[in-house]
Design a protein around this motif. Sequence first.
Motif, PDB file in Angstrom:
ATOM      1  N   CYS A 178       0.951  -1.323  -0.068  1.00 50.52           N
ATOM      2  CA  CYS A 178       0.121   0.110  -0.118  1.00 50.52           C
ATOM      3  C   CYS A 178       0.900   1.204   0.248  1.00 50.52           C
ATOM      4  O   CYS A 178       2.022   1.146   0.478  1.00 50.52           O
ATOM      5  CB  CYS A 178      -1.028  -0.104   1.260  1.00 50.52           C
ATOM      6  N   CYS A 233      -3.505  -1.894  -4.202  1.00 48.69           N
ATOM      7  CA  CYS A 233      -3.803  -1.110  -3.103  1.00 48.69           C
ATOM      8  C   CYS A 233      -3.944   0.430  -3.261  1.00 48.69           C
ATOM      9  O   CYS A 233      -2.788   0.881  -3.971  1.00 48.69           O
ATOM     10  CB  CYS A 233      -2.885  -1.578  -1.879  1.00 48.69           C
ATOM     11  N   SER A 235      -4.902   2.992  -0.675  1.00 44.61           N
ATOM     12  CA  SER A 235      -4.907   3.669   0.432  1.00 44.61           C
ATOM     13  C   SER A 235      -3.622   3.223   1.372  1.00 44.61           C
ATOM     14  O   SER A 235      -3.549   2.098   1.174  1.00 44.61           O
ATOM     15  CB  SER A 235      -6.405   3.597   0.939  1.00 44.61           C
ATOM     16  N   GLY A 238      -4.762   0.316   3.774  1.00 48.06           N
ATOM     17  CA  GLY A 238      -5.176  -0.761   2.916  1.00 48.06           C
ATOM     18  C   GLY A 238      -6.721  -0.747   2.931  1.00 48.06           C
ATOM     19  O   GLY A 238      -7.276  -1.953   2.567  1.00 48.06           O
ATOM     20  N   SER A 241      -8.911  -0.890  -2.250  1.00 49.10           N
ATOM     21  CA  SER A 241      -8.093  -1.672  -3.148  1.00 49.10           C
ATOM     22  C   SER A 241      -9.162  -2.214  -4.103  1.00 49.10           C
ATOM     23  O   SER A 241     -10.162  -1.891  -4.217  1.00 49.10           O
ATOM     24  CB  SER A 241      -7.534  -2.844  -2.341  1.00 49.10           C
ATOM     25  N   GLU A 310       0.454  -0.843  -6.758  1.00 54.44           N
ATOM     26  CA  GLU A 310       0.367   0.174  -5.682  1.00 54.44           C
ATOM     27  C   GLU A 310       0.103   1.571  -6.336  1.00 54.44           C
ATOM     28  O   GLU A 310       1.039   1.959  -7.021  1.00 54.44           O
ATOM     29  CB  GLU A 310       1.692   0.202  -4.646  1.00 54.44           C
TER      30      GLU A 310
END
Length: 458
Positions: A178, A233, A235, A238, A241, A310
């Motif tokens: 993340c 991910c 944020s 987590g 997503s 990510e």
Amino acid sequence: MGIFTLALVGTTLTGSGTARACSCAVPDLVASVLDASVIVTGETIESVDLSPSEQEIDRRFLFRVDTRYRGDTPDVIEVRVDTTLGNCDDTVQSLWSVLMLASPDPDGWYAYPVCSQGVLEHQLAPFFDEVWPLTGSGPPGAIAAVATRDHDLAVLDDVGRPLWYLPGPGPTLGLATCPGGAAFVQLRRTSWNEGSVELAVWDTSSWTEVGTLPIETIQLGADPAYPSVPLTCMSADGSTSMIRWDGGYDVIGSVVTPREVGDGTLAPHPDGAALLDTGGALAIRPAEQGAEIIPVATPDLAWFPPESIEVTPTGWRVSRIENRWPAKNAIVATDIAFDGSANQVSNTLIDIPLFGWAAVPVDAALVGGAPSHATTTPRPLLDRSGVRVEAPVPMLPVVSVAPSTSPVVTPAATTVGAAPGDDGNDSSAGSIWVGVGAATAAGLAIVLVRRRRTASTP
């Protein structure tokens, strides 16, 4: 799970000097172990070549069984290489000292699955006896999916050796770090035996699981088979997503919403842009309405969509696993910017067999040290289940050749021992085996292809 396979396209060199093409899809070690009905160790004691022509291969071996990991067998079994030219099978001259086989033919003999990965006994033992030891040192460098009964992740050091294991109930389907490195998300099954699917969020400062969310709409069926599941991910904690499965799912907090991703969206960005999979190549859809799609300017990422994504302030960080057989595999992470430029940022080794192809690099500066449960000992995934059964010793046929006016070499059964070393393989009769674990043939070209594959659990 998505599994990268090798298409071995090389040259088989025979005694007559004939060149033959060979191609073979090679599954990974974990899949080979899980798929096999019979796993034994031992030694080849006799063999005969009954091949009727250069295009039709029929080689037979008597194999003395010393140890049974799975499957009930007599003390001696017959193993056959029975194939037509054009498969990797046609280059086999001897057997490995470890055999991973399907159930026997109704007549009692076993087909030799040359396209499964060859394995030495010390590589096989962790699945049954004692898992891969904690040989790593230094800060964490990666998280990887592993196959143990009660731990589904291993934290690796920067050269791919295990530092410790993280507890989990079943096989990992996908991983993604993340933004900021303080968390990662894991898509997994809740059991090795037909479990449901859930998304787990992990905190990397303490290496503890901080939450799970059932993904009830994902149905895997009775056969635990795993296609590739790219995971994104978006944020730092987590909580947001995206799962790319049968279209896709947005996960926001505790809400799971099906997503239409027919346009190839792999990872939307909060500013409105998106990372796309355009049929094998990555591209950027800009946030501006009507803007043209921008191809990602890197040839290596054009081969496969990434397993892990990510979202970053400047675009996306993607990672995928490179199969570098016979060397260690590696996780390659690349930053992709909104303008389509790409920059490789890490290349992390993996020194243990993965379950499928789920692994992500981590930045040691952004994560914590060893957790309090670092010494938790995982249990091996499988139990030894093979026993000895009474059966007559199989007999290889004796080959006779009619008299001829010209000299004829009569094929005959020969006593064959394991080749030097542990692998029980050789390159007799002037042949070079182009296959897993054997010496690389001259002119071997390794071509990576991506395919969907299923792997069965016991």
